[in-house]
Design a protein around this motif. Structure first.
Motif, PDB file in Angstrom:
ATOM      1  N   TRP A  31     -44.915  65.022  75.290  1.00  0.00           N
ATOM      2  CA  TRP A  31     -44.157  65.610  75.151  1.00  0.00           C
ATOM      3  C   TRP A  31     -44.314  66.022  77.016  1.00  0.00           C
ATOM      4  O   TRP A  31     -43.499  66.101  77.724  1.00  0.00           O
ATOM      5  CB  TRP A  31     -44.062  67.571  75.092  1.00  0.00           C
ATOM      6  CG  TRP A  31     -45.504  67.959  75.408  1.00  0.00           C
ATOM      7  CD1 TRP A  31     -45.836  68.243  76.560  1.00  0.00           C
ATOM      8  CD2 TRP A  31     -46.484  67.728  74.468  1.00  0.00           C
ATOM      9  NE1 TRP A  31     -47.559  68.164  76.117  1.00  0.00           N
ATOM     10  CE2 TRP A  31     -47.754  67.992  74.988  1.00  0.00           C
ATOM     11  CE3 TRP A  31     -46.694  67.351  73.307  1.00  0.00           C
ATOM     12  CZ2 TRP A  31     -48.563  68.078  74.421  1.00  0.00           C
ATOM     13  CZ3 TRP A  31     -47.934  67.162  72.755  1.00  0.00           C
ATOM     14  CH2 TRP A  31     -48.570  67.731  73.113  1.00  0.00           C
ATOM     15  N   CYS A  32     -44.730  64.667  77.036  1.00  0.00           N
ATOM     16  CA  CYS A  32     -45.250  64.563  79.078  1.00  0.00           C
ATOM     17  C   CYS A  32     -43.613  64.548  79.751  1.00  0.00           C
ATOM     18  O   CYS A  32     -43.415  64.147  79.865  1.00  0.00           O
ATOM     19  CB  CYS A  32     -45.609  63.432  79.129  1.00  0.00           C
ATOM     20  SG  CYS A  32     -46.767  63.196  80.657  1.00  0.00           S
ATOM     21  N   HIS A  33     -44.126  65.460  80.800  1.00  0.00           N
ATOM     22  CA  HIS A  33     -43.567  65.475  81.827  1.00  0.00           C
ATOM     23  C   HIS A  33     -43.695  64.714  82.640  1.00  0.00           C
ATOM     24  O   HIS A  33     -42.284  63.898  83.599  1.00  0.00           O
ATOM     25  CB  HIS A  33     -43.629  67.045  82.245  1.00  0.00           C
ATOM     26  CG  HIS A  33     -43.772  68.147  82.238  1.00  0.00           C
ATOM     27  ND1 HIS A  33     -44.187  69.327  82.355  1.00  0.00           N
ATOM     28  CD2 HIS A  33     -43.575  68.806  80.648  1.00  0.00           C
ATOM     29  CE1 HIS A  33     -43.811  70.135  81.218  1.00  0.00           C
ATOM     30  NE2 HIS A  33     -43.059  69.863  80.704  1.00  0.00           N
ATOM     31  N   ASN A  34     -44.677  63.724  82.547  1.00  0.00           N
ATOM     32  CA  ASN A  34     -44.990  62.463  83.708  1.00  0.00           C
ATOM     33  C   ASN A  34     -44.809  61.441  83.235  1.00  0.00           C
ATOM     34  O   ASN A  34     -46.085  61.205  83.014  1.00  0.00           O
ATOM     35  CB  ASN A  34     -45.947  62.996  84.804  1.00  0.00           C
ATOM     36  CG  ASN A  34     -44.929  63.946  85.708  1.00  0.00           C
ATOM     37  OD1 ASN A  34     -44.083  64.268  86.107  1.00  0.00           O
ATOM     38  ND2 ASN A  34     -46.858  65.187  86.018  1.00  0.00           N
ATOM     39  N   PRO A  35     -43.517  61.280  82.315  1.00  0.00           N
ATOM     40  CA  PRO A  35     -43.970  59.706  81.127  1.00  0.00           C
ATOM     41  C   PRO A  35     -44.794  58.650  82.175  1.00  0.00           C
ATOM     42  O   PRO A  35     -45.645  57.704  81.794  1.00  0.00           O
ATOM     43  CB  PRO A  35     -43.627  59.095  80.701  1.00  0.00           C
ATOM     44  CG  PRO A  35     -41.831  60.597  81.091  1.00  0.00           C
ATOM     45  CD  PRO A  35     -42.484  61.178  81.985  1.00  0.00           C
ATOM     46  N   ALA A 255     -38.732  67.117  80.691  1.00  0.00           N
ATOM     47  CA  ALA A 255     -39.338  66.143  79.392  1.00  0.00           C
ATOM     48  C   ALA A 255     -38.653  64.763  79.484  1.00  0.00           C
ATOM     49  O   ALA A 255     -38.560  63.651  79.527  1.00  0.00           O
ATOM     50  CB  ALA A 255     -40.067  66.168  79.222  1.00  0.00           C
ATOM     51  N   LYS A 258     -36.701  62.123  81.663  1.00  0.00           N
ATOM     52  CA  LYS A 258     -37.545  60.737  82.481  1.00  0.00           C
ATOM     53  C   LYS A 258     -37.565  60.599  81.486  1.00  0.00           C
ATOM     54  O   LYS A 258     -37.218  59.527  81.981  1.00  0.00           O
ATOM     55  CB  LYS A 258     -38.987  62.367  83.137  1.00  0.00           C
ATOM     56  CG  LYS A 258     -38.782  62.835  83.846  1.00  0.00           C
ATOM     57  CD  LYS A 258     -39.729  62.440  84.603  1.00  0.00           C
ATOM     58  CE  LYS A 258     -40.281  62.945  86.273  1.00  0.00           C
ATOM     59  NZ  LYS A 258     -41.103  63.356  86.689  1.00  0.00           N
ATOM     60  N   HIS A 259     -37.652  60.935  79.988  1.00  0.00           N
ATOM     61  CA  HIS A 259     -38.140  59.623  79.285  1.00  0.00           C
ATOM     62  C   HIS A 259     -37.038  58.849  78.553  1.00  0.00           C
ATOM     63  O   HIS A 259     -36.916  57.638  78.935  1.00  0.00           O
ATOM     64  CB  HIS A 259     -37.855  60.148  78.085  1.00  0.00           C
ATOM     65  CG  HIS A 259     -39.852  61.091  77.512  1.00  0.00           C
ATOM     66  ND1 HIS A 259     -40.476  61.777  78.031  1.00  0.00           N
ATOM     67  CD2 HIS A 259     -41.204  59.857  76.773  1.00  0.00           C
ATOM     68  CE1 HIS A 259     -41.679  62.050  77.646  1.00  0.00           C
ATOM     69  NE2 HIS A 259     -42.158  60.850  77.017  1.00  0.00           N
ATOM     70  N   TYR A 266     -38.717  59.639  72.527  1.00  0.00           N
ATOM     71  CA  TYR A 266     -38.875  61.083  72.606  1.00  0.00           C
ATOM     72  C   TYR A 266     -38.573  61.906  71.334  1.00  0.00           C
ATOM     73  O   TYR A 266     -37.840  61.743  71.058  1.00  0.00           O
ATOM     74  CB  TYR A 266     -38.202  61.210  74.280  1.00  0.00           C
ATOM     75  CG  TYR A 266     -38.556  62.864  74.721  1.00  0.00           C
ATOM     76  CD1 TYR A 266     -39.188  63.495  74.558  1.00  0.00           C
ATOM     77  CD2 TYR A 266     -37.459  64.296  74.476  1.00  0.00           C
ATOM     78  CE1 TYR A 266     -40.129  64.724  75.282  1.00  0.00           C
ATOM     79  CE2 TYR A 266     -37.914  65.159  74.948  1.00  0.00           C
ATOM     80  CZ  TYR A 266     -38.893  65.255  75.549  1.00  0.00           C
ATOM     81  OH  TYR A 266     -39.785  66.890  75.552  1.00  0.00           O
TER      82      TYR A 266
END
Ligand code: SF4
Ligand code: SF4
Length: 297
Positions: A31-35, A255, A258-259, A266
């Motif tokens: 779930w990373c907000h900053n991949p 997120a 971003k992905h 995702y």
């Protein structure tokens, strides 16, 4: 290796802060907000929706790594050396290189611009990521330099690092924001790529060393926000000595986009932030275990 330097941050510790985002992380949270923070080297970011289809990037690329694929410019990752020439040539900022090497002195110059805001708000400097413990010499030098200037410092970490590194760097910060993603080792591995045994060991060592720790739990729908998972997390934290405070972080849907931009798969497509009433229920599980928990932003 820094991927962002954010001024006026209000989500990374008390007051208004300058947040230094280091690139590279040993965890790969689904779930990373900053991949873009996970890979430790610079990366090419492509925003197709901004593209004007002018072809300037293709002409600028010294490696012939770009070609038309219908109306879209496609990048051949085997040829791309992340030189940034296409980003420089692009008139629409559809391409950018994420991640650059910075010296502590450069970062201090940026931080010094924010000193008046720190004084007024009780803020300071947050070293985050990515994983700051994965660049221990840099993080140590930056925290030490801030301490010399009597600036309030926060270290934001997953806790996944050699114990001596975690304890040494934790001791250089005024506050450690310590993520706990899941109370169960196997489920932690499923969601992040690593188990939680080392993380929990380091958390105990930081608390025993007298470091001020705020445990942060990112609430991920269907992964760790159910009653059973929260009760286990609350019991685990309630048994620590001393019992740390907890901040529950509601899920953010950002997120997903971003992905998509990075062309990464995702797993949480369509998941939505928890409702206020659900967050109150989450918090109550901790209260019943004698743990003070707040809902963060
Ligand atoms: S970063 Fe450099 S090598 Fe990669 S596509 Fe752009 S211009 Fe070509
Ligand atoms: S230079 Fe930018 S706007 Fe032009 S084709 Fe390349 S990505 Fe699109």
């Amino acid at each position: 290796m820094v991927f962002d330097l954010r001024r006026y941050s209000v989500h990374d510790g008390p007051g208004i802060r300058t947040a230094v985002f280091l690139k590279g992380c040993p965890l790969h949270c689904s779930w990373c907000h900053n991949p873009e923070s996970q890979w430790p080297e610079p990366q090419l970011l492509v925003r197709d929706h901004r593209c004007l289809h002018c072809g300037a990037c293709i002409a600028a690329c010294p490696r012939a790594a770009l070609h038309w694929e219908g109306a879209r410019v496609a990048t051949d990752p085997a040829r791309c050396e992340v030189c940034g020439a296409c980003a420089d040539a692009c008139p629409a900022e559809a391409r950018a290189v994420v991640g650059r090497s910075m010296r502590v002195t450069e970062i201090l110059r940026e931080i010094e611009r924010d000193l008046p805001f720190f004084d007024q708000s009780g803020g300071g400097v947050t070293v985050t990521g990515g994983e700051p413990l994965a660049q221990p010499q840099f993080t140590s030098a930056l925290l030490s330099a801030c301490r010399e200037r009597q600036l309030h410092t926060v270290l934001d970490t997953s806790g996944y690092a050699p114990t001596e590194v975690a304890v040494a760097l934790g001791g250089l910060a005024d506050l450690v924001l310590f993520d706990l993603k899941h109370p169960d080792d196997e489920r932690h591995r499923e969601g992040t790529g690593v188990g939680n045994a080392l993380i929990l060991h380091n958390l105990r060592r930081l608390l025993a060393a007298g470091v001020d720790v705020l445990v942060r739990i990112p609430l991920v729908p269907g992964y760790n926000d159910g009653a059973a998972e929260l009760q286990r997390a609350a019991a685990l934290i309630g048994a620590l000595e001393p019992v740390p405070r907890v901040e529950l972080l509601p899920f953010h849907a950002a997120a997903e986009e971003k992905h998509r931009r990075f062309g990464l798969p995702y797993r949480h497509a369509g998941a939505r932030p928890q409702q206020r009433s659900a967050l109150d229920v989450c918090r109550d599980h901790f209260a019943r275990a004698g743990v003070t928990a707040v809902v963060g932003g």
